[in-house]
Design a protein around this motif. Structure first.
Motif, mmCIF file in Angstrom:
data_model
loop_
_atom_site.group_PDB
_atom_site.id
_atom_site.type_symbol
_atom_site.label_atom_id
_atom_site.label_comp_id
_atom_site.label_asym_id
_atom_site.label_seq_id
_atom_site.Cartn_x
_atom_site.Cartn_y
_atom_site.Cartn_z
ATOM 1 N N TYR A 22 1.312 -1.375 -0.232
ATOM 2 C CA TYR A 22 0.037 -0.258 -0.183
ATOM 3 C C TYR A 22 0.812 1.219 0.070
ATOM 4 C CZ TYR A 22 -3.878 -2.910 1.806
ATOM 5 O OH TYR A 22 -4.582 -4.138 1.345
ATOM 6 N N GLU A 23 0.314 2.885 -0.235
ATOM 7 C CA GLU A 23 0.859 3.499 -0.594
ATOM 8 C C GLU A 23 1.289 4.165 1.269
ATOM 9 O OE1 GLU A 23 2.395 5.241 -3.279
ATOM 10 O OE2 GLU A 23 1.611 4.139 -4.587
ATOM 11 N N PRO A 24 1.804 4.784 1.527
ATOM 12 C CA PRO A 24 1.985 5.870 2.419
ATOM 13 C C PRO A 24 1.744 6.585 3.439
ATOM 14 C CG PRO A 24 3.894 5.681 1.920
ATOM 15 C CD PRO A 24 3.415 4.901 0.825
ATOM 16 N N GLY A 25 0.518 6.730 2.556
ATOM 17 C CA GLY A 25 -0.202 8.363 2.684
ATOM 18 C C GLY A 25 -1.111 7.408 3.769
ATOM 19 N N THR A 26 -1.641 8.375 4.695
ATOM 20 C CA THR A 26 -2.105 7.494 5.713
ATOM 21 C C THR A 26 -2.749 8.763 6.573
ATOM 22 O OG1 THR A 26 -2.411 5.979 7.036
ATOM 23 C CG2 THR A 26 -0.507 7.395 7.327
ATOM 24 N N ILE A 27 -3.833 9.045 7.822
ATOM 25 C CA ILE A 27 -4.216 9.683 9.031
ATOM 26 C C ILE A 27 -3.911 8.555 10.172
ATOM 27 C CG2 ILE A 27 -6.312 10.573 9.328
ATOM 28 C CD1 ILE A 27 -7.718 10.687 7.157
ATOM 29 N N ASN A 28 -2.921 9.117 10.490
ATOM 30 C CA ASN A 28 -2.790 8.472 12.648
ATOM 31 C C ASN A 28 -3.341 9.130 13.285
ATOM 32 O OD1 ASN A 28 -1.297 6.502 10.776
ATOM 33 N ND2 ASN A 28 0.686 6.641 10.410
ATOM 34 N N THR A 29 -3.196 8.758 14.370
ATOM 35 C CA THR A 29 -4.198 9.572 15.540
ATOM 36 C C THR A 29 -3.526 8.854 16.517
ATOM 37 O OG1 THR A 29 -6.077 9.991 13.758
ATOM 38 C CG2 THR A 29 -6.126 9.718 16.599
ATOM 39 N N VAL A 30 -2.675 9.374 17.253
ATOM 40 C CA VAL A 30 -2.727 9.235 18.842
ATOM 41 C C VAL A 30 -3.504 9.807 19.611
ATOM 42 C CG1 VAL A 30 -0.615 8.945 20.289
ATOM 43 C CG2 VAL A 30 -0.310 8.782 17.802
ATOM 44 N N LEU A 31 -4.087 9.087 20.679
ATOM 45 C CA LEU A 31 -5.089 9.503 21.538
ATOM 46 C C LEU A 31 -4.494 9.319 23.003
ATOM 47 C CD1 LEU A 31 -7.704 11.068 21.926
ATOM 48 C CD2 LEU A 31 -8.716 8.690 21.777
ATOM 49 N N ASP A 45 -4.895 4.249 7.020
ATOM 50 C CA ASP A 45 -4.864 4.792 7.987
ATOM 51 C C ASP A 45 -4.551 3.839 9.918
ATOM 52 O OD1 ASP A 45 -5.823 6.422 7.388
ATOM 53 O OD2 ASP A 45 -8.238 6.789 7.729
ATOM 54 N N ALA A 46 -4.489 4.107 10.991
ATOM 55 C CA ALA A 46 -3.716 3.567 11.810
ATOM 56 C C ALA A 46 -3.979 4.707 13.338
ATOM 57 C CB ALA A 46 -2.168 3.553 11.713
ATOM 58 N N ILE A 47 -4.745 4.304 14.656
ATOM 59 C CA ILE A 47 -4.753 4.321 15.687
ATOM 60 C C ILE A 47 -4.027 4.293 16.598
ATOM 61 C CG2 ILE A 47 -6.382 3.161 15.450
ATOM 62 C CD1 ILE A 47 -7.841 5.547 16.902
ATOM 63 N N VAL A 48 -3.397 5.103 17.849
ATOM 64 C CA VAL A 48 -3.378 4.619 18.960
ATOM 65 C C VAL A 48 -3.676 5.188 20.393
ATOM 66 C CG1 VAL A 48 -1.167 4.370 20.582
ATOM 67 C CG2 VAL A 48 -0.616 3.979 18.133
ATOM 68 N N VAL A 49 -5.271 4.424 21.513
ATOM 69 C CA VAL A 49 -4.741 4.402 22.316
ATOM 70 C C VAL A 49 -4.377 4.525 23.557
ATOM 71 C CG1 VAL A 49 -7.493 4.490 23.687
ATOM 72 C CG2 VAL A 49 -7.516 4.314 21.192
ATOM 73 N N GLY A 50 -4.543 4.980 24.333
ATOM 74 C CA GLY A 50 -2.783 4.909 25.105
ATOM 75 C C GLY A 50 -3.735 5.843 26.969
ATOM 76 N N VAL A 51 -3.617 5.232 27.319
ATOM 77 C CA VAL A 51 -4.646 4.779 28.603
ATOM 78 C C VAL A 51 -3.239 4.844 29.780
ATOM 79 C CG1 VAL A 51 -6.653 4.940 30.285
ATOM 80 C CG2 VAL A 51 -6.553 4.508 27.917
#
Length: 236
Positions: A134-143, A189-195
């Motif tokens: 896949y192409e590396p263009g993306t929406i990354n969210t760190v929460l 897209d990728a996401i991180v939810v850290g608590v």
């Protein structure tokens, strides 16, 4: 909400002592004094893990690697990060245009940082050809959330964040180029939810849908940062 890296290389949380974001040559690094319990779709390690560093690593548009996980782990050693406590995501978006928002609520604090590149904008639910690379263009969210949450609430947070991201893209009129239909995200897209799971909060959030205080804040933070990062992605 702001884009701190358009004028600086460092952002210190105003509400969470010890939480820092730093823009380096090819990455944004979120670092914490104490590890958070995280759920992520990141390339490394993915799933549930402990982490005191979260890296949003910018790769070239033509990045190709047979083993990006091992590539990332090797780079952690060079960066001085412990791979076992580091979460890694890939992006080709402008790191300088990352959007950051902090909020305080009902027994929680949160910081959201989003980078956005929409060259791979796509609409979930439509049939398409799939590819091994896949192409590396993306929406990354760190929460990052200073509070206590159950694992199911963390999964719920991912749902809420995804809904907010899709709503922001709809607001901006982002479409999938192949068919002109409104996009719900990108293909990578990728996401991180850290608590923090800090017991001193004395309250465990069991849900994170938009009918809850924490879910409403998550939705707002993701929506606003996706809007800002995406709207400005082509700015100088």
């Amino acid at each position: 909400m702001s884009q701190p890296f358009r004028s600086s290389t460092r952002y210190e949380s105003t509400i969470w002592s010890g939480l820092r974001l730093q823009l380096l040559d090819d990455r944004i690094v979120a670092s914490l004094q104490e590890p958070v319990y995280a759920l992520s779709s990141a390339i490394h390690p993915g799933g549930f893990s402990l982490a005191d560093h979260i890296v949003n690593w910018k790769v070239p548009l033509d990045y190709r690697c047979d083993d990006p996980v091992m590539d990332f782990v090797r780079r952690c050693d060079g960066w001085g990060s412990k791979p076992e406590l580091t979460i890694g995501m890939l992006t080709a978006a402008k790191l300088t245009h990352a959007s950051v928002m902090e909020m305080e609520g009902d027994r929680f604090k949160l910081l959201c940082c989003t980078t956005s590149g929409t060259r791979n904008a796509a609409r979930a639910g439509l049939p398409r050809l799939t590819f091994s690379a896949y192409e590396p263009g993306t929406i990354n969210t760190v929460l990052l959330i200073d509070g206590q949450m159950t694992e199911s609430a963390m999964v719920n947070a991912v749902i809420t964040a995804t809904e907010a991201k899709a709503a922001a893209l709809h607001e901006l009129g982002i479409v999938e180029s192949a068919n002109g239909r409104p996009a719900t995200g990108t293909t990578t897209d990728a996401i991180v939810v850290g608590v923090s799971q800090r017991e001193s909060w004395q309250a465990i959030h069991a849900y994170a849908g938009v009918a809850t205080t924490i879910g409403c804040a998550i939705g707002e933070a993701v929506y606003e940062t996706v809007l800002e990062a995406t709207r400005t992605q082509h700015d100088e």
